[in-house]
Write a protein that holds these residues in place. Sequence first.
Motif, PDB file in Angstrom:
ATOM      1  N   ALA A  68      20.093  64.992  31.963  1.00 56.54           N
ATOM      2  CA  ALA A  68      17.887  64.345  31.466  1.00 56.54           C
ATOM      3  C   ALA A  68      18.914  63.370  30.430  1.00 56.54           C
ATOM      4  O   ALA A  68      18.162  62.319  30.935  1.00 56.54           O
ATOM      5  CB  ALA A  68      17.256  64.854  30.661  1.00 56.54           C
ATOM      6  N   VAL A  69      19.507  63.598  29.692  1.00 61.10           N
ATOM      7  CA  VAL A  69      20.146  62.479  28.232  1.00 61.10           C
ATOM      8  C   VAL A  69      20.876  61.465  29.797  1.00 61.10           C
ATOM      9  O   VAL A  69      21.005  60.563  29.522  1.00 61.10           O
ATOM     10  CB  VAL A  69      21.169  63.107  26.906  1.00 61.10           C
ATOM     11  CG1 VAL A  69      22.252  62.077  27.147  1.00 61.10           C
ATOM     12  CG2 VAL A  69      19.859  63.611  26.274  1.00 61.10           C
ATOM     13  N   VAL A  70      22.131  62.050  30.307  1.00 62.49           N
ATOM     14  CA  VAL A  70      22.890  61.159  30.988  1.00 62.49           C
ATOM     15  C   VAL A  70      22.272  60.690  31.939  1.00 62.49           C
ATOM     16  O   VAL A  70      22.231  59.238  31.870  1.00 62.49           O
ATOM     17  CB  VAL A  70      24.757  62.034  31.609  1.00 62.49           C
ATOM     18  CG1 VAL A  70      24.631  61.515  32.541  1.00 62.49           C
ATOM     19  CG2 VAL A  70      24.396  62.601  31.001  1.00 62.49           C
ATOM     20  N   SER A 122       6.678  59.636  27.946  1.00 60.33           N
ATOM     21  CA  SER A 122       7.536  58.971  28.988  1.00 60.33           C
ATOM     22  C   SER A 122       7.043  58.150  29.814  1.00 60.33           C
ATOM     23  O   SER A 122       7.506  57.530  30.388  1.00 60.33           O
ATOM     24  CB  SER A 122       7.355  60.402  29.703  1.00 60.33           C
ATOM     25  OG  SER A 122       6.458  60.526  30.178  1.00 60.33           O
ATOM     26  N   ASP A 123       5.760  57.948  29.840  1.00 64.39           N
ATOM     27  CA  ASP A 123       5.128  56.753  30.415  1.00 64.39           C
ATOM     28  C   ASP A 123       5.055  55.486  29.102  1.00 64.39           C
ATOM     29  O   ASP A 123       4.273  53.818  29.864  1.00 64.39           O
ATOM     30  CB  ASP A 123       3.888  57.068  30.965  1.00 64.39           C
ATOM     31  CG  ASP A 123       4.095  57.907  31.908  1.00 64.39           C
ATOM     32  OD1 ASP A 123       4.911  57.955  32.443  1.00 64.39           O
ATOM     33  OD2 ASP A 123       3.722  58.785  31.983  1.00 64.39           O
ATOM     34  N   SER A 124       5.312  55.983  28.588  1.00 68.29           N
ATOM     35  CA  SER A 124       5.060  54.250  27.198  1.00 68.29           C
ATOM     36  C   SER A 124       5.954  54.738  26.136  1.00 68.29           C
ATOM     37  O   SER A 124       6.291  55.550  26.027  1.00 68.29           O
ATOM     38  CB  SER A 124       3.907  54.784  26.577  1.00 68.29           C
ATOM     39  OG  SER A 124       2.927  55.482  25.951  1.00 68.29           O
ATOM     40  N   GLY A 125       6.069  53.415  25.151  1.00 66.65           N
ATOM     41  CA  GLY A 125       6.796  53.630  24.287  1.00 66.65           C
ATOM     42  C   GLY A 125       8.268  53.804  24.667  1.00 66.65           C
ATOM     43  O   GLY A 125       9.358  55.023  24.395  1.00 66.65           O
ATOM     44  N   HIS A 130      16.436  61.791  36.944  1.00 62.19           N
ATOM     45  CA  HIS A 130      15.729  61.956  35.683  1.00 62.19           C
ATOM     46  C   HIS A 130      14.812  62.627  35.679  1.00 62.19           C
ATOM     47  O   HIS A 130      14.905  64.388  34.811  1.00 62.19           O
ATOM     48  CB  HIS A 130      15.799  60.777  34.499  1.00 62.19           C
ATOM     49  CG  HIS A 130      15.641  60.585  33.150  1.00 62.19           C
ATOM     50  ND1 HIS A 130      16.672  61.199  32.766  1.00 62.19           N
ATOM     51  CD2 HIS A 130      14.351  60.244  32.542  1.00 62.19           C
ATOM     52  CE1 HIS A 130      16.091  60.772  31.363  1.00 62.19           C
ATOM     53  NE2 HIS A 130      14.709  60.464  31.453  1.00 62.19           N
ATOM     54  N   GLU A 131      13.395  62.375  36.123  1.00 63.10           N
ATOM     55  CA  GLU A 131      12.654  63.481  36.200  1.00 63.10           C
ATOM     56  C   GLU A 131      12.841  64.963  36.244  1.00 63.10           C
ATOM     57  O   GLU A 131      11.790  65.685  36.215  1.00 63.10           O
ATOM     58  CB  GLU A 131      11.613  62.478  36.712  1.00 63.10           C
ATOM     59  CG  GLU A 131      10.590  61.776  36.171  1.00 63.10           C
ATOM     60  CD  GLU A 131       9.857  60.411  37.105  1.00 63.10           C
ATOM     61  OE1 GLU A 131       9.104  61.242  38.181  1.00 63.10           O
ATOM     62  OE2 GLU A 131       9.923  59.515  36.967  1.00 63.10           O
ATOM     63  N   PHE A 187      15.277  66.856  35.951  1.00 63.93           N
ATOM     64  CA  PHE A 187      15.509  67.440  35.021  1.00 63.93           C
ATOM     65  C   PHE A 187      14.809  67.811  34.252  1.00 63.93           C
ATOM     66  O   PHE A 187      14.706  68.912  33.079  1.00 63.93           O
ATOM     67  CB  PHE A 187      16.697  66.921  34.241  1.00 63.93           C
ATOM     68  CG  PHE A 187      17.815  66.735  34.761  1.00 63.93           C
ATOM     69  CD1 PHE A 187      18.597  67.632  35.008  1.00 63.93           C
ATOM     70  CD2 PHE A 187      18.762  65.213  35.788  1.00 63.93           C
ATOM     71  CE1 PHE A 187      20.450  68.184  35.931  1.00 63.93           C
ATOM     72  CE2 PHE A 187      20.353  65.144  36.441  1.00 63.93           C
ATOM     73  CZ  PHE A 187      20.530  67.041  36.145  1.00 63.93           C
ATOM     74  N   ALA A 188      13.572  66.923  33.455  1.00 60.62           N
ATOM     75  CA  ALA A 188      13.026  67.195  32.856  1.00 60.62           C
ATOM     76  C   ALA A 188      12.219  67.807  33.109  1.00 60.62           C
ATOM     77  O   ALA A 188      11.814  68.842  32.642  1.00 60.62           O
ATOM     78  CB  ALA A 188      11.890  65.599  32.683  1.00 60.62           C
ATOM     79  N   ILE A 189      12.039  67.984  34.915  1.00 59.62           N
ATOM     80  CA  ILE A 189      10.807  68.971  35.068  1.00 59.62           C
ATOM     81  C   ILE A 189      11.266  70.256  34.676  1.00 59.62           C
ATOM     82  O   ILE A 189      10.876  71.119  34.297  1.00 59.62           O
ATOM     83  CB  ILE A 189      10.080  68.750  35.845  1.00 59.62           C
ATOM     84  CG1 ILE A 189       9.207  67.454  36.365  1.00 59.62           C
ATOM     85  CG2 ILE A 189       9.258  69.844  37.177  1.00 59.62           C
ATOM     86  CD1 ILE A 189       9.214  66.894  37.481  1.00 59.62           C
ATOM     87  N   ALA A 190      12.804  70.342  35.150  1.00 59.95           N
ATOM     88  CA  ALA A 190      13.291  71.653  34.823  1.00 59.95           C
ATOM     89  C   ALA A 190      13.496  71.886  33.518  1.00 59.95           C
ATOM     90  O   ALA A 190      13.238  73.257  33.362  1.00 59.95           O
ATOM     91  CB  ALA A 190      14.813  71.290  35.564  1.00 59.95           C
TER      92      ALA A 190
END
Length: 176
Positions: free
Chosen positions: A110-112, A30-33, A132-133, A135-138
Amino acid sequence: MTRQVLVWDRFVRLFHWSLLLLIAGCWVTSDSGKALHEAMGYAIGALIAMRLVWGLIGPRHARFADFVRGPRAVLSYLRDLMAGRERRYLGHNPAGGAMIVALLVMVAGAVVTGWLQTTDAFWGSSLMEEIHEAFAIAILVLAAFHVGGVIFESLRHHENLVRAMLTGRKRDLTDP
């Protein structure tokens, strides 16, 4: 000897474990790549699309009609669970079905929102990044409840549900 029956087909099992690995990979990157993160996001999107189709045309226990129930059924099941009188389901119980729907919605969100950040309209949008974040936390929160539910149900019904999701097989309902 306990009679085992096939409940979850190969696609459902591959979907489940692939989604787990790809979501974990998205968290790690999430923070690199960024390129790898995006590629895994697109793969997740493809998986979700395939699962939605499979939920309509797949075998019995893969179909949404088999496990998606309304709020009354979910609340009734949870009341029975709290009272220690819930019934055992061969496929997903109503609470498990609600969890699947919630996870699919959060993962799709998250994808959308991840994809939207690659468009001209939302490139560099801090609001879209925050959504987005969220959704990721959810997804993480729901995944924790999902794992807790799997452990609880496994202990409660004396059945290893992780193994069942690997093999596709569960103890028949006629077995106590």
